[in-house]
Design an enzyme around this catalytic site. Structure first.
Site, PDB file in Angstrom:
ATOM      1  N   TRP A  39       1.187  -1.116  -0.100  1.00  0.00           N
ATOM      2  CA  TRP A  39       0.145   0.076  -0.060  1.00  0.00           C
ATOM      3  C   TRP A  39       0.841   0.889   0.064  1.00  0.00           C
ATOM      4  O   TRP A  39       0.388   2.415  -0.281  1.00  0.00           O
ATOM      5  CB  TRP A  39      -1.035   0.176   1.237  1.00  0.00           C
ATOM      6  CG  TRP A  39      -1.786  -1.054   0.972  1.00  0.00           C
ATOM      7  CD1 TRP A  39      -1.545  -2.258   1.978  1.00  0.00           C
ATOM      8  CD2 TRP A  39      -2.738  -1.317  -0.086  1.00  0.00           C
ATOM      9  NE1 TRP A  39      -2.850  -3.415   1.078  1.00  0.00           N
ATOM     10  CE2 TRP A  39      -3.071  -2.250   0.389  1.00  0.00           C
ATOM     11  CE3 TRP A  39      -3.129  -1.375  -1.247  1.00  0.00           C
ATOM     12  CZ2 TRP A  39      -3.772  -3.701  -0.693  1.00  0.00           C
ATOM     13  CZ3 TRP A  39      -3.818  -1.984  -1.903  1.00  0.00           C
ATOM     14  CH2 TRP A  39      -4.690  -2.829  -1.489  1.00  0.00           C
ATOM     15  N   ASP A  88      -1.701   6.684   6.276  1.00  0.00           N
ATOM     16  CA  ASP A  88      -2.636   5.072   6.118  1.00  0.00           C
ATOM     17  C   ASP A  88      -3.629   4.974   7.195  1.00  0.00           C
ATOM     18  O   ASP A  88      -2.403   3.799   7.495  1.00  0.00           O
ATOM     19  CB  ASP A  88      -2.139   5.194   5.239  1.00  0.00           C
ATOM     20  CG  ASP A  88      -3.255   3.678   3.834  1.00  0.00           C
ATOM     21  OD1 ASP A  88      -3.836   3.409   4.431  1.00  0.00           O
ATOM     22  OD2 ASP A  88      -3.142   3.174   3.075  1.00  0.00           O
ATOM     23  N   LYS A 106     -12.935  -1.817   6.459  1.00  0.00           N
ATOM     24  CA  LYS A 106     -12.438  -3.044   7.668  1.00  0.00           C
ATOM     25  C   LYS A 106     -13.258  -2.666   9.420  1.00  0.00           C
ATOM     26  O   LYS A 106     -13.828  -3.073   9.622  1.00  0.00           O
ATOM     27  CB  LYS A 106     -10.582  -2.664   7.374  1.00  0.00           C
ATOM     28  CG  LYS A 106     -10.044  -2.795   6.032  1.00  0.00           C
ATOM     29  CD  LYS A 106      -8.833  -2.297   6.049  1.00  0.00           C
ATOM     30  CE  LYS A 106      -8.331  -2.513   4.615  1.00  0.00           C
ATOM     31  NZ  LYS A 106      -8.702  -4.086   3.899  1.00  0.00           N
TER      32      LYS A 106
HETATM   33  N1  PMP Z   1      -4.284   0.932   2.386  1.00  0.00           N
HETATM   34  C1  PMP Z   1      -4.863   0.245   3.275  1.00  0.00           C
HETATM   35  C2  PMP Z   1      -3.180  -0.350   4.265  1.00  0.00           C
HETATM   36  C3  PMP Z   1      -5.313  -0.957   2.536  1.00  0.00           C
HETATM   37  O1  PMP Z   1      -4.851  -2.394   3.376  1.00  0.00           O
HETATM   38  C4  PMP Z   1      -6.172  -0.733   1.554  1.00  0.00           C
HETATM   39  C5  PMP Z   1      -7.152  -2.230   0.881  1.00  0.00           C
HETATM   40  N2  PMP Z   1      -7.268  -3.446   1.532  1.00  0.00           N
HETATM   41  C6  PMP Z   1      -5.553   0.158   0.896  1.00  0.00           C
HETATM   42  C7  PMP Z   1      -4.690   1.136   1.112  1.00  0.00           C
HETATM   43  C8  PMP Z   1      -6.428   0.284  -0.654  1.00  0.00           C
HETATM   44  O2  PMP Z   1      -7.905   0.733  -0.654  1.00  0.00           O
HETATM   45  P1  PMP Z   1      -9.135   0.765  -1.464  1.00  0.00           P
HETATM   46  O3  PMP Z   1      -9.054  -0.968  -1.729  1.00  0.00           O
HETATM   47  O4  PMP Z   1     -10.557   0.896  -0.596  1.00  0.00           O
HETATM   48  O5  PMP Z   1      -8.480   1.424  -2.762  1.00  0.00           O
END
Ligand code: PMP
Length: 360
Positions: free
Chosen positions: A100, A170, A194
């Site tokens: 991420w 994030d 989540k």
């Molecule tokens: N940041 C983190 C820490 C994640 O776990 C995720 C998705 N699992 C994301 C960003 C990406 O999120 P999205 O699929 O909502 O774009």
């Protein structure tokens, strides 16, 4: 079929209290004769829903008055580009702790310069790199981290040094799982799917002063925090039902759990139970540096791929869903977000013990 214990990484299990309340209100919300899904976002009823979700989140997280709370779309992934579009003037200092942050680095590079301050890729992201103020670029605008790394099960227990820089984080997989001091951050973002509700809404909490950094004449309207802030997150049709669900999750956290202090205690208890058992077991291991272990995502392996596959299959039969690890890590991963009750973790540990005995 009864409900299972769902250990999915996201979208993830939701508090049953929330699901039942949403079900009871599904066809006729508070006597208005329609579902929240059918309402105009310009109606008085929906205005009350979004205002109350925002107010509850502000109370829960103790968000100071000089911060804006936005409900946006596009997931955490859109934030990887919205953050630099709105905040980056010179450079960003990003700490690479997994997939991420890699994606955030990739998006940032389309707009400007990135200094990858440190990376734990050398050990498949099983630890959080420790950095010093001197490691930051002189001309960076902000330090960017992913606070809880969903795939690898690592978590920052304290923020990295960032003197003179903005702090961007994030929090997709740890928002509202514990108390934080919001004023230690300048911008927080988190997809809801989540800890906060269903997929489709992303929470952005940012200092109001940041809204004036970008040149609004050059910024596409939908990608401007200021545009969304000025319109109370209703510049366009917002994800109304997802926002309603976030409001219910916040109500559950406030009224049923009793706030983030209690939630944090429950989460720490669940994580400790699971890690203590894994560490005492002869079959399972968790490879994350102990001081960096996540309270939300607990990866573990048996060390034998076939046995891992057998574990996942038998767990499923026992009502333990979505326990398979991310393909880049393998093995298993138990995501134990806010909505996973203590009993769910106890049930998982009992299953793990039985499986260990049978496969010793
Ligand atoms: N940041 C983190 C820490 C994640 O776990 C995720 C998705 N699992 C994301 C960003 C990406 O999120 P999205 O699929 O909502 O774009």
């Amino acid at each position: 079929m009864e409900r299972v214990y769902n250990f999915a990484a996201g979208p993830a299990c939701m508090p049953e209290w929330v699901l039942k309340k949403a079900a009871a209100e599904m066809t006729n919300y508070h006597g208005c004769g329609m579902s929240v899904m059918e309402m105009s976002h310009r109606s008085a009823e929906f205005q009350e829903i979004i205002d109350s979700a925002r107010d509850r989140l502000k109370r829960l997280m103790n968000i100071p008055e000089d911060y804006e709370v936005l409900f946006l779309q596009g997931g955490g992934s859109l934030q990887f580009i919205m953050v630099p579009l709105n905040l980056m003037q010179h450079k960003a200092d990003i700490i690479n702790t997994g997939q991420w942050t890699k994606k955030a680095i990739k998006e940032h590079k389309k707009l400007g310069e990135v200094n990858v301050v440190a990376s734990s890729e050398d050990a498949n992201f099983t630890y959080i790199p420790k950095i010093k103020q001197e490691d930051l670029s002189a001309d960076s605008d902000y330090v960017y981290i992913c606070e809880n790394n969903t795939i690898y099960g690592t978590k920052y227990k304290q923020l990295p040094p960032h003197e003179g820089k903005l702090m961007v984080a994030d929090l997709s997989s740890c928002i509202c799982s514990e108390r934080i001091n919001v004023s230690d951050y300048d911008l927080i973002f988190a997809g809801a799917q989540k800890n906060m509700g269903p997929a489709g809404v992303t929470i952005v909490i940012l200092k109001k002063s940041l809204l004036d950094i970008a040149d609004q004449d050059k910024l596409p309207s939908m990608l401007s925090y200021k545009v969304h802030a000025d319109k109370g997150s209703m510049f366009n049709t917002p994800p109304t039902y997802a926002i309603y669900m976030v409001g219910l999750v916040c109500q559950w956290l406030e009224e049923e759990i009793g706030g983030l202090e209690n939630m944090e205690a429950i989460n720490h208890k669940k994580a400790k139970m699971l890690y203590d058992y894994i560490d005492s077991s002869k079959l399972y291991t968790n490879n994350v540096a102990k001081e960096d272990r996540s309270y939300m995502n607990v990866p573990f392996v048996t060390g034998d791929k076939d046995l891992d596959a057998k574990f996942v299959a038998e767990a499923k039969k026992a009502g333990i869903a979505n326990i398979k690890g991310h393909r880049t890590v393998g093995g298993m991963r138990a995501s134990i977000y806010n909505a996973m009750p203590v009993e769910g973790v106890e049930y998982l540990i009992d299953f793990m013990k039985k499986f260990e005995q049978e496969n010793a």
